[in-house]
Design an enzyme around this catalytic site. Structure first.
Site, short mmCIF file in Angstrom:
data_model
loop_
_atom_site.label_atom_id
_atom_site.label_comp_id
_atom_site.label_asym_id
_atom_site.label_seq_id
_atom_site.Cartn_x
_atom_site.Cartn_y
_atom_site.Cartn_z
N GLU A 97 0.81 -1.22 0.00
CA GLU A 97 0.00 0.00 0.00
C GLU A 97 0.85 1.28 0.00
O GLU A 97 0.35 2.34 0.37
CB GLU A 97 -0.95 0.00 1.21
CG GLU A 97 -2.00 -1.09 1.13
CD GLU A 97 -3.09 -0.88 2.18
OE1 GLU A 97 -4.22 -0.60 1.79
OE2 GLU A 97 -2.77 -1.01 3.39
N HIS A 116 -0.45 5.78 7.48
CA HIS A 116 -1.58 4.91 7.14
C HIS A 116 -1.65 3.81 8.19
O HIS A 116 -0.65 3.12 8.44
CB HIS A 116 -1.45 4.28 5.76
CG HIS A 116 -2.41 3.12 5.59
ND1 HIS A 116 -3.78 3.27 5.70
CD2 HIS A 116 -2.21 1.79 5.41
CE1 HIS A 116 -4.37 2.09 5.56
NE2 HIS A 116 -3.43 1.17 5.38
N HIS A 118 -4.40 0.96 10.64
CA HIS A 118 -5.67 0.26 10.86
C HIS A 118 -6.16 0.59 12.26
O HIS A 118 -6.75 -0.26 12.95
CB HIS A 118 -5.49 -1.24 10.65
CG HIS A 118 -4.84 -1.58 9.33
ND1 HIS A 118 -4.11 -2.70 9.11
CD2 HIS A 118 -4.81 -0.87 8.16
CE1 HIS A 118 -3.66 -2.70 7.85
NE2 HIS A 118 -4.07 -1.59 7.26
N HIS A 186 -11.35 -0.62 6.90
CA HIS A 186 -9.90 -0.74 6.75
C HIS A 186 -9.12 0.07 7.80
O HIS A 186 -8.41 -0.51 8.61
CB HIS A 186 -9.55 -0.26 5.32
CG HIS A 186 -8.11 -0.48 4.94
ND1 HIS A 186 -7.69 -0.51 3.63
CD2 HIS A 186 -6.99 -0.61 5.68
CE1 HIS A 186 -6.38 -0.71 3.58
NE2 HIS A 186 -5.93 -0.76 4.82
MN MN Z 1 -3.85 -0.92 5.17
#
Ligand code: MN
Length: 253
Positions: A97, A116, A118, A186
């Site tokens: 990602e 980024h 979760h 996500h």
């Molecule tokens: Mn992710």
């Protein structure tokens, strides 16, 4: 003899996989610390990543190779161009990602760092039914509005990962000029004008989601910070960001 320090640095940089001896080791150390801090604060776990724009070249970014963030060392930091090609990965793989980072930096010249994650407490708010709103001054930056990116809307059934530039550009479009966007089913992306502010925002996005869920569970209407309160609080908190940063950094050693 005066060349020895530079030569040693260049040899260290080559051995460490750092793309150039000109990378400030203190900057790399801060990026490594950011990885560890975000794990300690419950934002990152075995997954997720944090990057910075390369101050030597705004078209390049620094991001760990594919690795659980708690394990990141200076030797794991790779340099990427904005197409997300590593300059010298020495056979090591990157995060699937990583395109999230490259496309945000491409679209947002104001952004110097990207997280980024979760972040678990934000997941319930990623449905978009109940917006994430600022509960207290430490999360005033949320008053700008927190958009939700739903990958299904544009891409149908997927593995939920933003693992190419096309999906990343759709996420960037949802993020707009905001500091945070949630990703349905996500996690989230959090950006900032410095590494310290991006880390701060990622942490307080997570804690705000927890306190907001508590307030909603108590029932009745919740009074959030207004847009104006949030903006003013954000200015003050940005000015104070080094205080928690130094604490988090020390705790992460
Ligand atoms: Mn992710």
């Amino acid at each position: 003899m005066k060349l020895w320090p530079q030569l040693c640095l260049a040899l260290w940089a080559t051995a460490a996989g750092v793309a150039s001896a000109a990378v400030d080791p203190a900057l790399v150390a801060d990026l490594v610390a950011a990885n560890h801090i975000l794990v300690n604060q419950g934002v990152l776990d075995g997954f997720g990543h944090v990057s910075i724009r390369d101050p030597r070249n705004p078209q390049h970014i620094l991001l760990s190779r594919s690795l659980a963030p708690a394990l990141t060392t200076a030797a794991d930091i790779l340099e990427y161009d904005l197409d997300c090609n590593a300059l010298d990965d020495q056979g090591r793989s990157g995060f699937l990602e990583r395109f999230i980072h490259c496309e945000i930096y491409r679209a947002r010249p104001d952004v110097q760092a990207v997280v980024h994650s979760h972040s678990p407490a934000v997941i319930p708010f990623g449905t978009g039914r109940t917006g994430l709103r600022p509960m207290s001054h430490v999360a005033g930056f949320l008053a700008a509005g927190v958009p939700v990116f739903d990958i299904r809307r544009q891409f149908g059934m997927t593995n939920m990962l933003v693992n190419d530039a096309t999906r990343a550009r759709a996420l960037v479009q949802a993020l707009g000029d905001k500091p945070v966007a949630l990703m349905r089913g996500h996690g989230d992306v959090v950006v900032g004008p410095s590494l310290q502010i991006a880390v701060y925002r990622a942490i307080y996005t997570e804690t705000n989601a927890r306190t907001q869920a508590q307030a909603l569970a108590m029932g009745g209407p919740v009074t959030y910070l207004s847009r104006e309160e949030g903006e003013m609080a954000d200015v003050t908190q940005q000015g104070a960001v080094m205080r928690p940063w130094e604490l988090w950094k020390q705790q992460s050693r």
